[in-house]
Write a protein that holds these residues in place. Structure first.
Motif, mmCIF file in Angstrom:
data_model
loop_
_atom_site.group_PDB
_atom_site.id
_atom_site.type_symbol
_atom_site.label_atom_id
_atom_site.label_comp_id
_atom_site.label_asym_id
_atom_site.label_seq_id
_atom_site.Cartn_x
_atom_site.Cartn_y
_atom_site.Cartn_z
ATOM 1 N N SER A 393 0.851 -1.186 0.000
ATOM 2 C CA SER A 393 0.000 0.000 0.000
ATOM 3 C C SER A 393 0.885 1.233 0.000
ATOM 4 N N GLU A 394 0.270 2.364 -0.265
ATOM 5 C CA GLU A 394 1.033 3.611 -0.384
ATOM 6 C C GLU A 394 1.744 3.969 0.913
ATOM 7 N N LEU A 395 1.093 3.733 2.059
ATOM 8 C CA LEU A 395 1.726 4.039 3.345
ATOM 9 C C LEU A 395 3.031 3.271 3.510
ATOM 10 N N TRP A 396 3.011 1.972 3.272
ATOM 11 C CA TRP A 396 4.189 1.152 3.521
ATOM 12 C C TRP A 396 5.295 1.430 2.515
ATOM 13 N N ARG A 397 4.928 1.788 1.303
ATOM 14 C CA ARG A 397 5.967 2.202 0.351
ATOM 15 C C ARG A 397 6.605 3.514 0.788
ATOM 16 N N HIS A 398 5.795 4.402 1.366
ATOM 17 C CA HIS A 398 6.308 5.696 1.822
ATOM 18 C C HIS A 398 7.273 5.537 2.991
ATOM 19 N N VAL A 399 6.868 4.798 4.031
ATOM 20 C CA VAL A 399 7.708 4.717 5.236
ATOM 21 C C VAL A 399 8.975 3.909 4.987
ATOM 22 N N ALA A 400 8.943 3.016 4.010
ATOM 23 C CA ALA A 400 10.133 2.212 3.724
ATOM 24 C C ALA A 400 11.211 3.014 3.010
ATOM 25 N N SER A 401 10.827 4.157 2.440
ATOM 26 C CA SER A 401 11.785 4.923 1.637
ATOM 27 C C SER A 401 12.064 6.321 2.183
ATOM 28 N N MET A 402 11.411 6.719 3.241
ATOM 29 C CA MET A 402 11.565 8.095 3.711
ATOM 30 C C MET A 402 12.916 8.306 4.400
ATOM 31 N N PRO A 403 13.485 9.516 4.295
ATOM 32 C CA PRO A 403 14.728 9.843 5.010
ATOM 33 C C PRO A 403 14.493 9.773 6.518
ATOM 34 N N LEU A 404 15.494 9.299 7.262
ATOM 35 C CA LEU A 404 15.369 9.128 8.703
ATOM 36 C C LEU A 404 16.109 10.232 9.452
ATOM 37 N N PRO A 405 15.711 10.504 10.694
ATOM 38 C CA PRO A 405 16.503 11.415 11.527
ATOM 39 C C PRO A 405 17.923 10.878 11.670
ATOM 40 N N GLU A 406 18.895 11.768 11.741
ATOM 41 C CA GLU A 406 20.289 11.344 11.829
ATOM 42 C C GLU A 406 20.536 10.436 13.026
ATOM 43 N N THR A 407 19.882 10.739 14.146
ATOM 44 C CA THR A 407 20.090 9.927 15.350
ATOM 45 C C THR A 407 19.662 8.484 15.130
ATOM 46 N N LEU A 408 18.552 8.278 14.417
ATOM 47 C CA LEU A 408 18.089 6.922 14.142
ATOM 48 C C LEU A 408 18.940 6.270 13.057
ATOM 49 N N ALA A 409 19.267 7.009 12.002
ATOM 50 C CA ALA A 409 20.085 6.455 10.928
ATOM 51 C C ALA A 409 21.431 5.958 11.468
ATOM 52 N N PHE A 410 22.006 6.699 12.407
ATOM 53 C CA PHE A 410 23.282 6.320 13.009
ATOM 54 C C PHE A 410 23.151 5.015 13.784
ATOM 55 N N ARG A 411 22.088 4.892 14.575
ATOM 56 C CA ARG A 411 21.882 3.678 15.371
ATOM 57 C C ARG A 411 21.669 2.464 14.468
#
Length: 497
Positions: A393-411
């Motif tokens: 669905s559109e929601l799951w395609r969106h959240v799977a590709s969205m840029p993350l906050p740096e703090t989360l991306a680092f973890r």
């Protein structure tokens, strides 16, 4: 305590307002007067609550007997959350309030479990997860390997706290606020009610919910919007009849087309809700999906709640501090709403009790700490979304590709590359919780730490088997959750924990 504040006025009732009032009335006793201003015409948001283990600490600090509390709020025990369909449709895993043995080095059970390529879920190495899977519950002993929380009726909890706070000296004024009086420097001096009454105060706690009457409307404190990361902006809530004796000792969160659905079991009913993103699903379709999921006949019409995820830039401005929804909102996926309320109250009470000057420095410390806490929990909630394999669905395609906050991306990068469960200061969730989500979403490090091979394969396998068998044996002796709950509710006063 600073002598500046002799009269504290709490704006709004509900859980936030009466948690604040009972904490003040209990902790400061005769040193201040506490008055709660609330309007029954406005009502409170309460749709049933699933909570975090910290709620037990709050109840204990203010002297609440557990059995009395459970009886008053139709409460049940909560070991954690069962996540359905988050990785893929048909997937299933638990995040419970327990641990998985050693988390680092050659003895790390999760890493040896992964090394052995075992088909069983890592949750079999976590005591409360197995308890939840089998519907069992016991109160933990002194050397417990787990914590627990509650499910309860939020409206009844507020009423319970209101009685307690008033017995301890807090006062209650009913009326609708129509205006706010301020000094030239911007500080609030009083609220004016529809019937002409004026409620003066030295310090104000804004617990007016999404209205944010003081911090938002009066002081115009800007809002930090999280909706580009957490796009859900509405929820349908509807209770239904509870069927049979079985009461699951966990919340259920099921991923759907445009959001996710909760299931919260109470003694007298089951709470259901559908949290959704209106940009990805029609509001009426979300309502239909909720009604199709009810366990039994609805006992009320579905209620629609609208919100925006995020928080105020500052939580404490002049002599106003916001607690609860007036400060900000993070979707209830990990049951952190009351935790954030309790945390804000606790830090405020520390300042008031220790007598530290309530100056710009104190306000800055409070505000910066609040912002960090919201960011840490935001990242943990985001982790559930960004690891999904769903693209249906559109929601799951969106959240799977969205840029993350740096703090989360680092973890995430540290975990993916090196198997490191990095922790920040003021984290709401510890490394075991992060591991539970990574494991449940089948998100493992790209390579194994060579130190793991220092433990011979058979010894590692035996250690895993030993812990799994010990957990299984312990759970086998435990009563079903509803039987344990009945025992606590019917025990003589003073015998419950």
């Amino acid at each position: 305590m600073s002598q500046k504040f002799q009269r504290i006025v709490v704006i709004g009732g509900g859980s936030a307002g009466w948690m604040s009032a009972v904490a003040l009335a209990t902790g400061l006793k005769e040193r201040v007067s506490v008055e709660v201003v609330e309007s029954e015409d406005i009502g409170i948001l309460g749709v049933g609550e699933a909570t975090f283990p910290s709620i037990r600490n709050f109840n204990q600090l203010i002297g609440i007997d557990e059995a009395e509390f459970l009886r008053a709020t139709h409460g049940t025990y909560k070991l954690g959350i069962r996540f359905c369909d988050w990785l893929d449709v048909g997937s299933d895993y638990f995040h419970t309030f327990g641990h998985f043995g050693t988390l680092s080095g050659s003895q790390a059970l999760w890493a040896q479990h992964r090394r052995m390529a075992l088909a069983e879920p890592l949750g079999m190495q976590c005591l409360p997860t197995v308890m939840a899977m089998r519907g069992c519950f016991v109160l933990p002993g002194d050397q417990a390997e787990f914590k627990y929380a509650y499910h309860f009726d939020a409206v009844q909890y507020a009423a319970f706290l209101r009685q307690l706070a008033m017995r301890r000296g807090a006062s209650r004024t009913q009326g609708r606020i129509v205006d706010v009086a301020r000094r030239a420097d911007g500080a609030v001096t009083a609220v004016l009610l529809e019937d002409g009454r004026r409620i003066d105060g030295d310090f104000f706690i804004d617990c007016s919910g999404f209205h944010a009457l003081l911090l938002g409307r009066t002081l115009a404190e800007p809002f930090v919007d999280f909706s580009h990361w957490l796009p859900v902006d509405g929820a349908w809530a509807c209770p239904c009849e509870r069927r049979g004796d079985g009461i699951t000792p966990y919340t259920t969160a099921t991923a759907l087309e445009g959001g996710w659905a909760w299931r919260i079991p109470l003694q007298n009913r089951t709470g259901h809700g559908h949290v959704f993103a209106s940009r990805f699903i029609d509001v009426e379709r979300a309502r239909e999906q909720l009604l199709a999921r009810l366990d039994g006949p609805a006992v009320a019409e579905p209620r629609l709640l609208r919100f925006k995820t995020g928080h105020r830039e500052r939580f404490w401005v002049h002599n106003v501090v916001a607690i609860g929804l007036s400060a900000g909102f993070l979707e209830p996926l990990e049951s952190t709403s009351l935790y954030l309320i309790q945390d804000g109250i606790g830090r405020l009470m520390t300042l008031l009790s220790e007598g530290r000057p309530l100056d710009d420095e104190a306000r800055t410390d409070f505000n910066e700490g609040s912002v960090r806490r919201f960011a840490r929990i935001r990242d943990f909630i985001l982790l559930h979304y960004c690891l999904t394999r769903r693209r249906d669905s559109e929601l799951w395609r969106h959240v799977a590709s969205m840029p993350l906050p740096e703090t989360l991306a680092f973890r995430i990068e540290l975990w993916r590359r090196y198997g490191v469960l990095h922790e920040y200061d003021e984290d709401g969730f510890d490394a075991s919780s992060w591991l539970a989500i990574h494991a449940g979403m089948a998100h493992w490090p790209e390579r194994e730490d060579p130190v793991l091979t220092e433990v011979p394969r058979q010894r590692a396998l035996a250690a895993l088997q030993c812990r799994r068998d010990a957990i299984a044996a312990a759970v086998e002796r435990m009563p079903e959750h509803h039987r344990m709950l009945h025992h606590v509710l019917t025990a003589r006063p003073g015998r419950s924990r």
